[in-house]
Design a protein around this motif. Structure first.
Motif, PDB file in Angstrom:
ATOM      1  N   UNK A  31       0.846  -1.196   0.000  1.00  0.00           N
ATOM      2  CA  UNK A  31       0.000   0.000   0.000  1.00  0.00           C
ATOM      3  C   UNK A  31       0.878   1.241   0.000  1.00  0.00           C
ATOM      4  N   UNK A  32       0.321   2.324  -0.539  1.00  0.00           N
ATOM      5  CA  UNK A  32       0.985   3.628  -0.475  1.00  0.00           C
ATOM      6  C   UNK A  32       0.262   4.468   0.577  1.00  0.00           C
ATOM      7  N   UNK A  33       1.023   5.178   1.376  1.00  0.00           N
ATOM      8  CA  UNK A  33       0.406   6.061   2.374  1.00  0.00           C
ATOM      9  C   UNK A  33       1.138   7.402   2.374  1.00  0.00           C
ATOM     10  N   UNK A  34       0.374   8.455   2.585  1.00  0.00           N
ATOM     11  CA  UNK A  34       0.937   9.807   2.656  1.00  0.00           C
ATOM     12  C   UNK A  34       0.381  10.503   3.887  1.00  0.00           C
ATOM     13  N   UNK A  35       1.239  10.950   4.766  1.00  0.00           N
ATOM     14  CA  UNK A  35       0.821  11.684   5.963  1.00  0.00           C
ATOM     15  C   UNK A  35       2.022  12.426   6.528  1.00  0.00           C
ATOM     16  N   UNK A  36       1.844  13.718   6.771  1.00  0.00           N
ATOM     17  CA  UNK A  36       2.921  14.497   7.375  1.00  0.00           C
ATOM     18  C   UNK A  36       3.014  14.202   8.868  1.00  0.00           C
ATOM     19  N   UNK A  37       4.228  14.316   9.393  1.00  0.00           N
ATOM     20  CA  UNK A  37       4.425  14.100  10.821  1.00  0.00           C
ATOM     21  C   UNK A  37       3.571  15.059  11.649  1.00  0.00           C
ATOM     22  N   UNK A  38       3.479  16.281  11.161  1.00  0.00           N
ATOM     23  CA  UNK A  38       2.639  17.300  11.808  1.00  0.00           C
ATOM     24  C   UNK A  38       1.871  18.018  10.703  1.00  0.00           C
ATOM     25  N   UNK A  39       0.534  18.055  10.793  1.00  0.00           N
ATOM     26  CA  UNK A  39      -0.248  18.688   9.732  1.00  0.00           C
ATOM     27  C   UNK A  39      -0.308  20.204   9.926  1.00  0.00           C
ATOM     28  N   UNK A  40      -1.033  20.878   9.056  1.00  0.00           N
ATOM     29  CA  UNK A  40      -1.073  22.339   9.073  1.00  0.00           C
ATOM     30  C   UNK A  40      -1.695  22.905  10.341  1.00  0.00           C
ATOM     31  N   UNK A  41      -2.507  22.106  10.989  1.00  0.00           N
ATOM     32  CA  UNK A  41      -3.118  22.552  12.253  1.00  0.00           C
ATOM     33  C   UNK A  41      -2.285  22.187  13.466  1.00  0.00           C
ATOM     34  N   UNK A  42      -1.128  21.582  13.218  1.00  0.00           N
ATOM     35  CA  UNK A  42      -0.249  21.218  14.320  1.00  0.00           C
ATOM     36  C   UNK A  42      -0.537  19.869  14.949  1.00  0.00           C
ATOM     37  N   UNK A  43      -1.378  19.068  14.290  1.00  0.00           N
ATOM     38  CA  UNK A  43      -1.712  17.753  14.835  1.00  0.00           C
ATOM     39  C   UNK A  43      -0.682  16.708  14.391  1.00  0.00           C
ATOM     40  N   UNK A  44      -0.306  15.795  15.285  1.00  0.00           N
ATOM     41  CA  UNK A  44       0.662  14.761  14.905  1.00  0.00           C
ATOM     42  C   UNK A  44       0.041  13.719  13.990  1.00  0.00           C
ATOM     43  N   UNK A  45       0.883  13.046  13.236  1.00  0.00           N
ATOM     44  CA  UNK A  45       0.412  11.981  12.351  1.00  0.00           C
ATOM     45  C   UNK A  45      -0.233  10.860  13.153  1.00  0.00           C
ATOM     46  N   UNK A  46      -1.143  10.159  12.509  1.00  0.00           N
ATOM     47  CA  UNK A  46      -1.852   9.061  13.151  1.00  0.00           C
ATOM     48  C   UNK A  46      -0.931   7.845  13.288  1.00  0.00           C
ATOM     49  N   UNK A  47      -0.733   7.381  14.503  1.00  0.00           N
ATOM     50  CA  UNK A  47       0.187   6.273  14.745  1.00  0.00           C
ATOM     51  C   UNK A  47      -0.338   4.962  14.169  1.00  0.00           C
ATOM     52  N   UNK A  48      -1.641   4.747  14.243  1.00  0.00           N
ATOM     53  CA  UNK A  48      -2.209   3.509  13.721  1.00  0.00           C
ATOM     54  C   UNK A  48      -2.031   3.417  12.207  1.00  0.00           C
ATOM     55  N   UNK A  49      -2.158   4.540  11.515  1.00  0.00           N
ATOM     56  CA  UNK A  49      -1.967   4.543  10.063  1.00  0.00           C
ATOM     57  C   UNK A  49      -0.519   4.208   9.712  1.00  0.00           C
ATOM     58  N   UNK A  50       0.418   4.742  10.493  1.00  0.00           N
ATOM     59  CA  UNK A  50       1.831   4.420  10.290  1.00  0.00           C
ATOM     60  C   UNK A  50       2.062   2.919  10.485  1.00  0.00           C
ATOM     61  N   UNK A  51       1.535   2.384  11.581  1.00  0.00           N
ATOM     62  CA  UNK A  51       1.729   0.973  11.899  1.00  0.00           C
ATOM     63  C   UNK A  51       1.099   0.081  10.828  1.00  0.00           C
ATOM     64  N   UNK A  52      -0.030   0.500  10.269  1.00  0.00           N
ATOM     65  CA  UNK A  52      -0.699  -0.298   9.225  1.00  0.00           C
ATOM     66  C   UNK A  52       0.190  -0.401   7.983  1.00  0.00           C
ATOM     67  N   UNK A  53       0.815   0.711   7.597  1.00  0.00           N
ATOM     68  CA  UNK A  53       1.702   0.691   6.431  1.00  0.00           C
ATOM     69  C   UNK A  53       2.893  -0.231   6.665  1.00  0.00           C
ATOM     70  N   UNK A  54       3.492  -0.140   7.829  1.00  0.00           N
ATOM     71  CA  UNK A  54       4.621  -1.015   8.170  1.00  0.00           C
ATOM     72  C   UNK A  54       4.161  -2.478   8.194  1.00  0.00           C
ATOM     73  N   UNK A  55       2.995  -2.711   8.750  1.00  0.00           N
ATOM     74  CA  UNK A  55       2.486  -4.085   8.856  1.00  0.00           C
ATOM     75  C   UNK A  55       2.282  -4.714   7.489  1.00  0.00           C
ATOM     76  N   UNK A  56       1.677  -3.991   6.577  1.00  0.00           N
ATOM     77  CA  UNK A  56       1.392  -4.553   5.253  1.00  0.00           C
ATOM     78  C   UNK A  56       2.665  -4.650   4.413  1.00  0.00           C
ATOM     79  N   UNK A  57       3.404  -3.557   4.306  1.00  0.00           N
ATOM     80  CA  UNK A  57       4.539  -3.515   3.377  1.00  0.00           C
ATOM     81  C   UNK A  57       5.773  -4.250   3.868  1.00  0.00           C
ATOM     82  N   UNK A  58       6.051  -4.165   5.144  1.00  0.00           N
ATOM     83  CA  UNK A  58       7.276  -4.771   5.680  1.00  0.00           C
ATOM     84  C   UNK A  58       7.012  -6.106   6.357  1.00  0.00           C
ATOM     85  N   UNK A  59       6.108  -6.116   7.324  1.00  0.00           N
ATOM     86  CA  UNK A  59       5.807  -7.377   8.005  1.00  0.00           C
ATOM     87  C   UNK A  59       5.196  -8.368   7.016  1.00  0.00           C
ATOM     88  N   UNK A  60       4.361  -7.871   6.099  1.00  0.00           N
ATOM     89  CA  UNK A  60       3.790  -8.743   5.072  1.00  0.00           C
ATOM     90  C   UNK A  60       4.860  -9.364   4.202  1.00  0.00           C
TER      91      UNK A  60
END
Length: 255
Positions: free
Chosen positions: A90-119
């Motif tokens: 899968x391809x995922x795009x998310x900034x570490x901190x968005x324009x409103x100052x919110x941090x990136x979603x940790x679950x979305x990061x983990x999902x990408x690692x799970x599919x692409x690397x652990x898979x």
């Protein structure tokens, strides 16, 4: 290794790189098991005829991938699983901190690692275990594993921390896995594609696609899935290709 009468498992085979690879291997006389979460995988297998079989499966699931490997062994009629071309991801795009100052979603990061690397690791470990039971061929070879990395492993863009990290992990596994599996006569390679004409690109605006094409030194276009498939075919048949990551990108270096 020859492709004729050998059996291969291809993940992410419903479209794009995986589908093109399945077509090329069948055309060369091979047999293929196509695995994908998409229900389009059945139509892909049907179009390839009796040399192909489809099996829905999640690359992060041990049960699903073991079932796919067992299906490939059965299709091989005693020859065993000769190779795996692992294209699912899968391809995922998310900034570490968005324009409103919110941090990136940790679950979305983990999902990408799970599919692409652990898979990738899951498929590789199960396939390698099956290949160790193959009778050795020429040069003592028992099988070949081809993983799919990305140029993002080397030239990650803004917003690609998760995707780049997952593909860098695939790159990092290639050499140690090849060294470990050498005693079994199993080769491990990875292809790092650049920008290719795949369903992942379908949501990108036309002007962005044009800009990406113009950034490729030569040829100034997106890569075609069959060009990936041709490289996979060369890796399968050239025994000296082992423990390496090959960039397939027209010379592009992302800024």
């Amino acid at each position: 290794m020859q492709i004729q009468d050998q059996t291969f498992l291809i993940t992410g085979a419903a479209s794009g790189l995986g589908a093109a690879t399945a077509e090329r291997l069948v055309a060369a006389g091979g047999r293929v098991v196509l695995s994908d979460l998409s229900d389009r995988v059945e139509a892909q297998a049907e179009a390839l005829g009796g040399a192909a079989r489809a099996l829905r499966g999640d690359v992060t699931s041990e049960a699903d991938m073991q079932a796919a490997i067992d299906a490939a062994i059965e299709l091989g009629e005693g020859r065993g699983l000769a190779g795996v071309i692992h294209c699912a991801g899968v391809v995922s795009v998310a900034k570490l901190v968005d324009r409103e100052g919110n941090p990136a979603d940790l679950e979305a990061y983990a999902r990408t690692i799970q599919i692409n690397l652990v898979g990738s690791f899951n498929v590789m470990r199960l396939a390698a275990a099956a290949m160790t039971r193959n009778a050795p061929g020429e040069d003592g070879e028992r099988g070949v594993i081809i993983n799919t990395a990305s140029i993002a492993a080397f030239d990650g863009q803004v917003g690609q921390c998760a995707y780049s990290a997952s593909k860098a992990g695939v790159v990092g596994m290639s050499l140690p896995a090849a060294r470990e599996l050498s005693r079994h006569g199993i080769r491990v390679m990875a292809i790092a594609p650049g920008v290719f004409e795949t369903p992942m690109m379908s949501d990108i605006p036309e002007d962005a696609v044009a800009a990406l094409s113009a950034a490729v030194p030569f040829p100034k276009r997106l890569g075609k899935p069959d060009e990936f498939a041709r490289l996979a075919e060369q890796i399968i048949t050239n025994t000296m290709l082992n423990g390496e990551v090959i960039r397939l990108d027209g010379g592009i270096r992302m800024q």
